[in-house]
Design a protein around this motif. Structure first.
Motif, PDB file in Angstrom:
ATOM      1  N   GLY A 509       0.796  -1.234   0.000  1.00 30.26           N
ATOM      2  CA  GLY A 509       0.000   0.000   0.000  1.00 30.26           C
ATOM      3  C   GLY A 509       0.820   1.272   0.000  1.00 30.26           C
ATOM      4  N   SER A 510       2.132   1.164   0.155  1.00 28.13           N
ATOM      5  CA  SER A 510       2.989   2.358   0.130  1.00 28.13           C
ATOM      6  C   SER A 510       3.192   2.811  -1.313  1.00 28.13           C
ATOM      7  N   TYR A 511       3.745   4.023  -1.460  1.00 22.57           N
ATOM      8  CA  TYR A 511       3.951   4.596  -2.790  1.00 22.57           C
ATOM      9  C   TYR A 511       5.413   4.495  -3.198  1.00 22.57           C
ATOM     10  N   PRO A 560       0.235   7.107   2.148  1.00 22.61           N
ATOM     11  CA  PRO A 560      -1.213   6.944   1.992  1.00 22.61           C
ATOM     12  C   PRO A 560      -2.053   7.717   2.999  1.00 22.61           C
ATOM     13  N   ASN A 561      -1.523   8.014   4.174  1.00 22.68           N
ATOM     14  CA  ASN A 561      -2.332   8.617   5.230  1.00 22.68           C
ATOM     15  C   ASN A 561      -2.201  10.137   5.336  1.00 22.68           C
ATOM     16  N   GLU A 562      -1.329  10.748   4.536  1.00 22.58           N
ATOM     17  CA  GLU A 562      -1.153  12.188   4.646  1.00 22.58           C
ATOM     18  C   GLU A 562      -1.984  12.921   3.597  1.00 22.58           C
ATOM     19  N   ASN A 563      -2.186  14.208   3.828  1.00 18.92           N
ATOM     20  CA  ASN A 563      -2.937  15.026   2.885  1.00 18.92           C
ATOM     21  C   ASN A 563      -2.094  15.325   1.652  1.00 18.92           C
ATOM     22  N   PRO A 564      -2.738  15.473   0.479  1.00 15.48           N
ATOM     23  CA  PRO A 564      -1.980  15.814  -0.731  1.00 15.48           C
ATOM     24  C   PRO A 564      -1.281  17.164  -0.589  1.00 15.48           C
ATOM     25  N   LYS A 565      -0.108  17.275  -1.171  1.00 13.27           N
ATOM     26  CA  LYS A 565       0.638  18.537  -1.132  1.00 13.27           C
ATOM     27  C   LYS A 565       1.414  18.705  -2.435  1.00 13.27           C
ATOM     28  N   ASN A 566       1.902  19.907  -2.659  1.00 11.11           N
ATOM     29  CA  ASN A 566       2.688  20.181  -3.864  1.00 11.11           C
ATOM     30  C   ASN A 566       4.038  19.477  -3.781  1.00 11.11           C
ATOM     31  N   ILE A 567       4.411  18.828  -4.884  1.00 13.11           N
ATOM     32  CA  ILE A 567       5.685  18.114  -4.964  1.00 13.11           C
ATOM     33  C   ILE A 567       6.412  18.578  -6.220  1.00 13.11           C
ATOM     34  N   LYS A 595     -11.867   3.345 -10.357  1.00 12.28           N
ATOM     35  CA  LYS A 595     -11.816   4.027  -9.071  1.00 12.28           C
ATOM     36  C   LYS A 595     -11.919   3.015  -7.933  1.00 12.28           C
ATOM     37  N   GLU A 596     -10.927   3.060  -7.037  1.00 10.78           N
ATOM     38  CA  GLU A 596     -10.899   2.188  -5.866  1.00 10.78           C
ATOM     39  C   GLU A 596     -10.684   3.034  -4.625  1.00 10.78           C
ATOM     40  N   ASP A 597     -11.616   2.964  -3.696  1.00 12.65           N
ATOM     41  CA  ASP A 597     -11.543   3.760  -2.460  1.00 12.65           C
ATOM     42  C   ASP A 597     -11.392   5.246  -2.762  1.00 12.65           C
ATOM     43  N   GLY A 598     -12.085   5.701  -3.819  1.00 13.16           N
ATOM     44  CA  GLY A 598     -12.075   7.114  -4.167  1.00 13.16           C
ATOM     45  C   GLY A 598     -10.849   7.574  -4.925  1.00 13.16           C
ATOM     46  N   VAL A 599      -9.980   6.631  -5.349  1.00 13.07           N
ATOM     47  CA  VAL A 599      -8.739   6.981  -6.043  1.00 13.07           C
ATOM     48  C   VAL A 599      -8.720   6.294  -7.405  1.00 13.07           C
ATOM     49  N   PHE A 609      -1.138   1.205 -10.433  1.00 15.63           N
ATOM     50  CA  PHE A 609      -0.529   2.523 -10.597  1.00 15.63           C
ATOM     51  C   PHE A 609      -1.585   3.599 -10.357  1.00 15.63           C
ATOM     52  N   GLU A 610      -1.274   4.513  -9.465  1.00 17.60           N
ATOM     53  CA  GLU A 610      -2.193   5.618  -9.186  1.00 17.60           C
ATOM     54  C   GLU A 610      -2.077   6.680 -10.273  1.00 17.60           C
ATOM     55  N   TRP A 611      -3.220   7.105 -10.820  1.00 15.61           N
ATOM     56  CA  TRP A 611      -3.223   8.221 -11.763  1.00 15.61           C
ATOM     57  C   TRP A 611      -3.091   9.518 -10.979  1.00 15.61           C
ATOM     58  N   ILE A 612      -2.132  10.354 -11.361  1.00 16.51           N
ATOM     59  CA  ILE A 612      -1.851  11.606 -10.664  1.00 16.51           C
ATOM     60  C   ILE A 612      -2.422  12.805 -11.417  1.00 16.51           C
ATOM     61  N   ALA A 613      -2.131  12.876 -12.729  1.00 12.38           N
ATOM     62  CA  ALA A 613      -2.555  14.042 -13.511  1.00 12.38           C
ATOM     63  C   ALA A 613      -2.349  13.761 -14.990  1.00 12.38           C
ATOM     64  N   ASP A 614      -2.886  14.644 -15.827  1.00 11.52           N
ATOM     65  CA  ASP A 614      -2.620  14.647 -17.269  1.00 11.52           C
ATOM     66  C   ASP A 614      -1.945  15.965 -17.620  1.00 11.52           C
TER      67      ASP A 614
END
Length: 647
Positions: A509-511, A560-567, A595-599, A609-614
């Motif tokens: 479950g880690s990234y 997985p447990n933290e809020n999204p932030k700019n990277i 979509k799984e668990d809102g992601v 693979f998690e979709w991040i952006a286009d």
């Protein structure tokens, strides 16, 4: 031309007037024409009087208990509950709460704004149970009000919309309408919204406190509301709630919060300006308004007469589904043409607009102050937006010179890494001119203005400036994001193709620390019938010694447990930075995320693979071109003397 706070406000007000198109007013005592409710009341009284006379001629026997009591009261001269002798039972007799809607609609029409009036009292529901009927009516009023609010630019709401009980009207409906509107806006990741409570009740502070209690602690997408009790308003990034009084004999006529129907449109425009005060908001308002203005012309351009050509185009294509992207490009190019013809950039993002913004931000101050010595004065700021980088270099030197003068007076012993002796003031000036002030002795830190400090200077805060730079970078380079503020429709799902940014989710479950940019040609990302390999470029937060490189900012979670932030990520378009991954289509002929668990994720062969952006098309294509150029480079051994002479 003098630039001041007033010139910027005029600019923002013009943008608001150009944009504003619709206002919805919800008031159960709105009069569509003068004396309307009074006429209805007289007609109601006439009907009641006629009914009393009819009942008085009938024998009491054979009537229901209620009819018998009513007839007896009528004969004895006892006032009925609905008669004009019992005014407390009839709210229409108190004309202090009347909204003169005919004046309001005329004044909004003068501003070319459509004003719709919704009078909830007009809505009737038949039900076998009185309580059920009241509940159904309350629910209908709330849902209809929320539906009318969705396309409206401004919502004006009376506070007392509930039915009368014991001579008092309630505010529960109004409170529920506000919460419903805000919740609806939150489901689409927020929208610009001005809500105005417009009431005859004198106790505006009490009403304000009720709304703060309802919404003040809710963490909306646009953030929590910031209460401003002195001005009786609540605001977050996208929404503003204002509290105003109708002009009646019970309200203070000279109060800032008391506004007549004649003056309400002008006041609401000013309140809307407060919500959209800024350079980018005014550009967006004019852009959207220009497209609105051209809407019907655009519809006539895309005439049904051209349908046969569109159908023929699809019929002749080797891959008919390519016509879907063709139509999208066709409409998008027309919209861009509208903006270009209206000269949005030249009229609303020119040097005058930037100078207006500077004047608005500075007000009575003379400089943008970030920290000691790092200041940009008004004239310097004007030169920056006029002359660009040449002026920026002058400002850098000016800041350095101011610091040198002050430090010299304090007796600072200047030393340079490459100069063994104490530096003279003349030498310091030369170092500033040549840009070598960074090489002073490590114990002497020169306050230099770097390019990535400029946004912080204009926002007057280093952390805020960094965040703004990151947010604007995402706006400029990404067209869709998993964790961004832009709304993704429910019917839409990500499709893997050129410009897709993804990241592997490990089995635990880690990234994975690296991000991947898909560089598959667009034509190879569709019409997939079987397993297909997709090429990706690796992006990391750590840099390497290579050039060219592309800096990107995405918004995501590190764990997985933290809020999204700019990277911040770095991408190098070199063949050795590539990796290949295989995917297989499911029901469609392209690779679609689920979509799984809102992601949103892409899955195949046990990998996730998690979709991040286009990424925006132009930037993705640029990186692919750089990669292609690198692959075509020739490794040639030349005569070194000749190679150096060729430089």
């Amino acid at each position: 031309m003098p630039y001041s706070e007033n010139t910027s406000l005029d600019r923002y007000e013009n943008a608001a007037k150009h944009f504003l198109q619709s206002v919805v007013v919800i008031d159960d005592q709105a009069e569509v024409y003068q004396g309307e409710l009074a006429n209805e009341q007289r007609m109601s009284e006439d009907r009641a009087s006629l009914k009393k006379k009819q009942l008085s001629r009938r024998p009491v026997t054979g009537l229901s208990h209620e009819q018998s009591n009513r007839a007896t009261r009528s004969r004895n001269g006892t006032p009925n509950e609905t008669s004009d002798e019992n005014p407390s039972a009839n709210p229409h007799l108190d004309r202090t709460h009347i909204l003169r809607a005919w004046i309001l609609t005329e004044k909004f029409a003068d501003e070319e704004i459509l004003c719709s009036i919704y009078r909830p009292a007009d809505y009737k529901i038949s039900s076998t149970s009185e309580n059920q009927a009241n509940n159904e009516k309350s629910h209908t009023v709330i849902s209809l009000s929320a539906k009318m609010a969705r396309p409206a630019d401004i919502v004006v709401l009376d506070w007392e919309l509930d039915g009368e009980k014991d001579g008092v009207k309630g505010s529960q409906k109004a409170r529920e309408i506000i919460k419903t509107i805000l919740n609806d806006d939150d489901t689409i990741k927020g929208r610009q919204r001005l809500i105005v409570i417009y009431t005859a009740l004198a106790n505006l502070e009490g009403i304000y406190d009720d709304v703060v209690a309802d919404v003040g602690e809710v963490n909306y997408i646009a953030g929590k509301f910031k209460p401003d009790k002195p001005s009786l308003s609540l605001s977050n990034k996208t929404t503003r709630i204002v509290f105003l009084n109708k002009s009646t004999k019970f309200t203070e006529p000279n109060s800032e919060t008391t506004v007549s129907e004649e003056n309400l449109p002008a006041r609401l425009i000013k309140e809307f300006v407060k919500l959209n005060r800024g350079l980018l908001p005014s550009i967006a308002l004019h852009s959207i308004a220009s497209i609105r203005d051209a809407t019907h012309h655009l519809l006539s351009t895309f005439s049904s007469d051209l349908d046969p050509a569109l159908v023929s185009h699809r019929c002749l294509l080797p891959n008919p589904q390519d016509s879907e992207e063709f139509v999208l490009d066709l409409v998008a190019s027309e919209l861009r043409s509208i903006l270009s013809l209206n000269q949005i950039g030249q009229n609303h993002a020119d040097v005058k607009a930037h100078k207006d913004w500077i004047a608005d931000q500075l007000k009575d101050q003379e400089a943008f102050q970030l920290k000691k010595y790092i200041s940009v004065f008004r004239k310097e700021a004007f030169d920056l937006v006029t002359k660009g980088d040449d002026a920026f270099q002058k400002v850098r030197k000016s800041i350095a010179n101011r610091w040198v003068d002050d430090a010299w007076k304090q007796g600072v012993n200047f030393k340079h890494k490459n100069i063994p002796r104490k530096l003279s003031k003349t030498t310091l000036r030369k170092l500033i001119k040549t840009g070598n002030l960074e090489d002073l002795h490590k114990n002497i830190k020169a306050p230099l203005l770097n390019f990535d400090d400029l946004t912080a200077v204009f926002s007057k805060n280093q952390n805020m400036g960094n965040r703004i730079d990151h947010d604007f970078s995402r706006l400029a380079t990404l067209k869709r994001e998993q964790y961004g503020a832009r709304n993704l429709p429910e019917c839409w799902s990500p499709k893997l193709g050129q410009g897709s940014i993804i990241r592997k989710i490990n089995d635990d479950g880690s990234y994975n620390k690296d991000f991947l940019l898909c560089i598959q040609p667009r034509c190879d990302g569709v019409r997939i019938k079987q397993l297909r390999a997709f090429p990706f470029l690796t992006m990391t937060s750590a840099g390497i010694s290579a050039s060219p490189r592309q800096c990107l900012v995405i918004k995501s979670r590190m764990t997985p447990n933290e809020n999204p932030k700019n990277i911040r990520l770095l991408l190098y378009p070199f063949p050795y930075r590539q990796t290949m991954l295989e995917f297989e289509p499911a029901a469609s002929d392209y690779i679609e995320a689920v979509k799984e668990d809102g992601v949103w994720v892409f899955k195949y062969g046990g990998l996730c693979f998690e979709w991040i952006a286009d990424m925006k098309d132009f930037l993705a294509q640029k990186l692919c071109d750089q990669l292609s150029g690198r692959q075509g480079s020739i490794g040639l051994e030349e005569y070194e003397w000749l190679r150096r002479k060729s430089k």
